[in-house]
Write a protein that holds these residues in place. Structure first.
Motif, PDB file in Angstrom:
ATOM      1  N   PHE A 190       0.824  -1.200   0.000  1.00 17.00           N
ATOM      2  CA  PHE A 190       0.000   0.000   0.000  1.00 17.00           C
ATOM      3  C   PHE A 190       0.864   1.258   0.000  1.00 17.00           C
ATOM      4  N   ASP A 191       2.018   1.212   0.685  1.00 13.53           N
ATOM      5  CA  ASP A 191       2.935   2.353   0.647  1.00 13.53           C
ATOM      6  C   ASP A 191       3.350   2.649  -0.779  1.00 13.53           C
ATOM      7  N   ILE A 192       3.718   1.555  -1.494  1.00 11.08           N
ATOM      8  CA  ILE A 192       4.126   1.744  -2.889  1.00 11.08           C
ATOM      9  C   ILE A 192       2.992   2.382  -3.675  1.00 11.08           C
ATOM     10  N   GLU A 193       1.780   1.892  -3.419  1.00  5.07           N
ATOM     11  CA  GLU A 193       0.642   2.421  -4.170  1.00  5.07           C
ATOM     12  C   GLU A 193       0.433   3.893  -3.869  1.00  5.07           C
ATOM     13  N   LEU A 194       0.552   4.269  -2.595  1.00  5.48           N
ATOM     14  CA  LEU A 194       0.373   5.687  -2.241  1.00  5.48           C
ATOM     15  C   LEU A 194       1.441   6.549  -2.898  1.00  5.48           C
ATOM     16  N   ARG A 195       2.686   6.031  -2.899  1.00  7.65           N
ATOM     17  CA  ARG A 195       3.753   6.794  -3.549  1.00  7.65           C
ATOM     18  C   ARG A 195       3.463   6.955  -5.033  1.00  7.65           C
ATOM     19  N   ASN A 196       2.985   5.880  -5.640  1.00  8.91           N
ATOM     20  CA  ASN A 196       2.691   5.964  -7.075  1.00  8.91           C
ATOM     21  C   ASN A 196       1.640   7.015  -7.375  1.00  8.91           C
ATOM     22  N   VAL A 197       0.657   7.134  -6.487  1.00  7.93           N
ATOM     23  CA  VAL A 197      -0.381   8.149  -6.701  1.00  7.93           C
ATOM     24  C   VAL A 197       0.249   9.531  -6.760  1.00  7.93           C
ATOM     25  N   ILE A 198       1.175   9.792  -5.812  1.00  5.09           N
ATOM     26  CA  ILE A 198       1.823  11.098  -5.788  1.00  5.09           C
ATOM     27  C   ILE A 198       2.620  11.319  -7.072  1.00  5.09           C
ATOM     28  N   LEU A 199       3.347  10.262  -7.516  1.00  2.00           N
ATOM     29  CA  LEU A 199       4.167  10.416  -8.713  1.00  2.00           C
ATOM     30  C   LEU A 199       3.312  10.666  -9.945  1.00  2.00           C
ATOM     31  N   VAL A 200       2.206   9.938 -10.049  1.00  4.15           N
ATOM     32  CA  VAL A 200       1.341  10.116 -11.220  1.00  4.15           C
ATOM     33  C   VAL A 200       0.747  11.517 -11.238  1.00  4.15           C
ATOM     34  N   ASN A 201       0.361  12.008 -10.051  1.00  9.00           N
ATOM     35  CA  ASN A 201      -0.159  13.372 -10.001  1.00  9.00           C
ATOM     36  C   ASN A 201       0.887  14.383 -10.437  1.00  9.00           C
ATOM     37  N   ALA A 202       2.134  14.140 -10.005  1.00 11.72           N
ATOM     38  CA  ALA A 202       3.199  15.056 -10.400  1.00 11.72           C
ATOM     39  C   ALA A 202       3.377  15.048 -11.911  1.00 11.72           C
ATOM     40  N   ALA A 203       3.365  13.835 -12.512  1.00  9.18           N
ATOM     41  CA  ALA A 203       3.532  13.740 -13.961  1.00  9.18           C
ATOM     42  C   ALA A 203       2.386  14.459 -14.669  1.00  9.18           C
ATOM     43  N   ALA A 204       1.161  14.299 -14.152  1.00  5.14           N
ATOM     44  CA  ALA A 204       0.008  14.933 -14.795  1.00  5.14           C
ATOM     45  C   ALA A 204       0.112  16.447 -14.705  1.00  5.14           C
ATOM     46  N   ARG A 205       0.635  16.947 -13.589  1.00  5.97           N
ATOM     47  CA  ARG A 205       0.793  18.397 -13.449  1.00  5.97           C
ATOM     48  C   ARG A 205       1.857  18.906 -14.404  1.00  5.97           C
TER      49      ARG A 205
END
Lengths: 485, 322
Positions: A190-205
């Motif tokens: 779940f930690d990995i998943e939460l980190r991925n969410v942050i990374l994907v948001n950064a890429a989208a921004r």
């Protein structure tokens, strides 16, 4: 690490209660035990800090699972979180019960739930607990172990006994074939998943939403091929990514401009993708330490901006990028008037965002020597300070919430009782006027106060979630930084 | 009786113009008078002059004496007792003093000329010339009065004046370029130019987004602006009265880079490498912690479970929860 007797001495609660509390915590994966080094017959208990901290993330877990899969998986996870550790059949049984209570019309078959359970195990969101070692029964303090390949293997579950129990509306499942095989939630995944969410948001921004989609796919490929503990993922080749994009039924823009999106992402200075080589059309990997350094810096920048202002932010970033700067240089390059520059520099220094390094100019033994005073940002130190402050903020939000709720406890309990009574009466078919009369026993002022308290409590919960997000970024930075060294 | 005899005289060179005769005489007479003055240091009067130069025409004598007086080679004074007028020799001619002052001025001028564009501080002039500081200050004032040099406020050494030749343009390092007027940093001007640059880059980025159908690479490349183009656009806007150079615009753009709002990229255009800039989004919209009061609290360090500052009665939480 403490022995059981030591614990009871400290707590004065009585040994029986202490034992029970320990058992509950072990059941919920918060405490682990092992044989003491000095005396093999005595067990020592240690707290698993990370799992205790993750208690606050349970709502996030449920939301994520719901978003990725669906309701049945969400219910499965919720039951597992409630039970702490449980066998597959147990979880399926209770989930079926819950779902049937929720919507009476449809009766979910346990086999569908079994499949959902398998999906969760495949993606490593749930993991098997270690089982008793072979010679365990001989030792006073049993050891637990599990083999690598068994960690996510779902056993055969007998559906019929479960279905039978459900029909009988039983509350407990009783004995079943796989009761020895126990599962728990896999926090690291779940930690990995939460980190991925942050990374994907950064890429989208950084680029746009389609790039976010592409990045999500690439993250999945990396996760499947890399060791979760390594700070750098294994490289994935261009062709593999392209295949995945095609298979995944992505948006047409992504298919059309796939090359461009990939290029824009790996040329970006945030380090979301690194190009590692040219084999297979290009090898791409992700350096966690670099990308989390950038994210941690972005967090710190945002904090400095909100606390001190944009001029202070300029000075902070300037010092961080240029490594070492003198006061005069800073005010010239940043184009800020001298007085203001000095004020902000000292403010940042006071709150430990900037550090000072003195270098002596001359070598005289007698006269006082002038020295260069250089400002710099020592990133790990600043991150650790901010992390402590974030923990404190999280704690404060929780304390405040507890305080608000206990202060108004009487009122809230009264309201809760009234509500449940009204529900019951409505269910029994009592006429509306009587219900209205009853609800008027509580004056509207009190009702609005109760509303307000609920709202405040919700805000504080949200605030805690926000603090948790920053804590995740900063913790990840420190974790990957220490790994790279 | 006798015949009128006309004796043809030779034309004596008396027919020389009377002036030159007088001039020759004058210098001779001057020399003689000066000799006399030297012989009688206590002074001579008319009587002595008459006895020594009996043939002197009074008019000539008066002229010569006046000349000597104006040239300040002799002076007129009264005898203390009889109040009779005496003539005396003037010892020190003032012109020699003037020459000395000129020399010092020349030295200072030469030092200032050497300093060229950057100018020179008056204590540096003292070091180089070895003259007294007050003397130097006097000379500098005199030279300024004659419009040979000028003083310029230097920014590097806080309000200290630097001297340079009148018609030289002060160097940028001294006046600080366009951002400084009279030694003061113009922060409003800097802010205005800053915002203009940012806005221009924003507009370019938005125009570029319209091409989203062509793919992200096109969008990204279309949102770059080079520093020369920005300089041109700013000059066209006429916000500032004078023209800004490319270096100054690049300095402003660098501050925007340090704000985290834009990024810079070097692009090779033919032979040279030019700097291009574009807007970038930050990785996070805002660090999540700043959304709760504790993230931006100024007293977070002293906050705890006991004492004045507690979360239970925190003022910031009260405001936030209302």
């Amino acid at each position: 690490m403490e022995k059981l007797s030591a614990k009871s001495d400290h707590i004065y609660l009585g040994e029986a209660i202490v034992k029970k509390a320990l058992a509950v915590m072990i059941q919920h994966n918060l405490v682990k035990f092992q044989a003491s080094e000095r005396n093999n017959n005595v067990a020592e208990y240690t707290m698993i800090h990370h799992n205790v901290y993750c208690l606050i993330r349970y709502p996030k877990y449920l939301y994520m699972i719901k978003r990725i899969y669906g309701t049945s998986e969400e219910i499965l996870l919720e039951i597992l979180l409630n039970l702490g550790q449980a066998s597959a059949s147990n979880v399926i049984f209770h989930s079926a019960n819950r779902l049937n209570e929720a919507n009476d019309s449809e009766v979910l078959s346990p086999s569908a739930l079994h499949q959902s359970f398998q999906r969760l195990a495949q993606d490593n969101f749930i993991i098997r607990c270690p089982k008793l070692a072979e010679n365990a029964t001989l030792l006073k303090v049993p050891t637990l172990e599990i083999e690598e390949k068994e960690k996510f293997a779902v056993p055969n579950v007998e559906i019929e006994p479960i279905a039978r129990m459900l029909k009988e509306k039983a509350t407990q499942l009783g004995g079943h074939c796989d009761s020895e095989i126990i599962w728990r939630v896999n926090h690291e995944r779940f930690d990995i998943e939460l980190r991925n969410v942050i990374l994907v948001n950064a890429a989208a921004r950084r680029v746009d939403t389609t790039a976010g989609e592409l990045y999500h796919l690439i993250l999945k490929l990396w996760r499947e091929s890399s060791n979760p503990d390594s700070p750098v993922t294994t490289p994935v080749s261009y062709n593999v990514i392209k295949d995945a994009v095609r298979k995944n039924d992505s948006s047409p823009i992504l298919l059309e401009h796939f090359d461009h999106y990939l290029r824009v992402l790996y040329e970006d200075s945030a380090g979301l993708i690194d190009r590692a080589g040219d084999a297979g059309g290009g090898q791409f990997n992700l350096d966690y330490s670099k990308v989390f350094e950038n994210l941690a810096c972005a967090s710190l920048d945002s904090i400095v901006l909100e606390r001190f202002g944009s001029k202070a932010l300029r000075l902070f970033r300037l010092t961080r990028i240029q490594k070492f700067m003198e006061q005069d240089q800073m005010q010239n390059v940043a184009m800020i008037p001298a007085k203001e520059a000095k004020m902000f520099t000292y403010k940042l220094l006071e709150h430990n965002f900037l550090q000072i390094k003195e270098l002596k100019k001359g070598t005289s033994n007698f006269a006082p020597v002038k020295s260069f005073i250089l400002y710099h940002v020592e990133l790990p130190q600043v991150v650790r300070t901010t992390l402590e402050a974030s923990y404190k903020g999280l704690f404060n939000a929780m304390v405040r919430q507890m305080h608000d709720l206990t202060e108004n406890q009487r009122l809230l309990e009264k309201h809760a009782m009234l509500e449940s009574m009204l529900e019951r009466l409505k269910g029994d078919g009592v006429p509306d006027e009587e219900i209205a009369e009853l609800s008027d026993t509580m004056p509207p002022a009190e009702k609005s106060l109760v509303e307000k308290i609920h709202l405040m409590s919700d805000n504080l919960t949200l605030g805690q979630t926000q603090a948790d997000e920053t804590i995740l970024i900063l913790e990840s930075y420190l974790k990957f930084k220490s790994k790279e060294l | 009786m006798a015949l009128k005899v006309v004796i043809k005289k030779e034309k004596v060179d008396d027919a020389r113009p009377r002036q030159s005769a007088r001039d020759d005489d004058k210098t001779e007479i001057e020399a003689r008078i000066l000799e006399l003055l030297r012989k009688y240091p206590k002074g001579i009067n008319d009587k002595i002059l008459e006895t020594h130069m009996p043939n002197l025409d009074i008019q000539i004598r008066v002229d010569v004496i006046n000349d000597l007086l104006t040239k300040k080679k002799m002076k007129l004074f009264q005898a203390p007792g009889t109040n009779e007028l005496f003539w005396g020799l003037n010892e020190q001619p003032v012109s020699i003093k003037l020459k000395e002052v000129d020399k010092e001025e020349n030295v200072v001028m030469r030092i200032i000329e050497e300093a060229g564009n950057k100018g020179i501080l008056n204590k540096d002039i003292r070091d180089q010339s070895g003259l007294n500081l007050t003397t130097i200050n006097k000379i500098l004032k005199a030279l300024e009065g004659k419009n040979l040099i000028k003083s310029v406020l230097s920014i590097s050494v806080a309000k200290i004046k630097v001297y340079m030749l009148f018609d030289l343009q002060p160097d940028r390092s001294v006046t600080g370029g366009s951002w400084y007027t009279d030694g003061e940093f113009e922060s409003e001007l800097v802010d205005i130019v800053n915002q203009q640059c940012y806005r221009m880059l924003q507009q370019k980025a938005e125009a570029a987004k319209l091409k989203a159908m062509d793919g992200p690479l096109i969008v990204r490349n279309a949102s770059f602006l080079s520093s020369k183009e920005i300089c041109q656009m700013i000059s066209d806007m006429n916000i500032v009265k004078f023209n800004l150079t490319v270096e100054e615009i690049e300095a402003i753009l660098e501050t925007l880079v340090y704000d985290g709002k834009i990024e810079m990229r070097m692009v090779s255009d033919g032979d040279e490498r030019i700097k291009t800039y574009r807007i970038v989004e930050t990785l996070l919209s805002s660090a999540a912690i700043v959304r709760i009061p504790c993230g931006v609290c100024p007293v977070i360090k002293i906050c705890g479970t006991a004492g004045e500052v507690q979360p239970k009665n925190c003022v910031y939480y009260d405001q936030w929860l209302d």
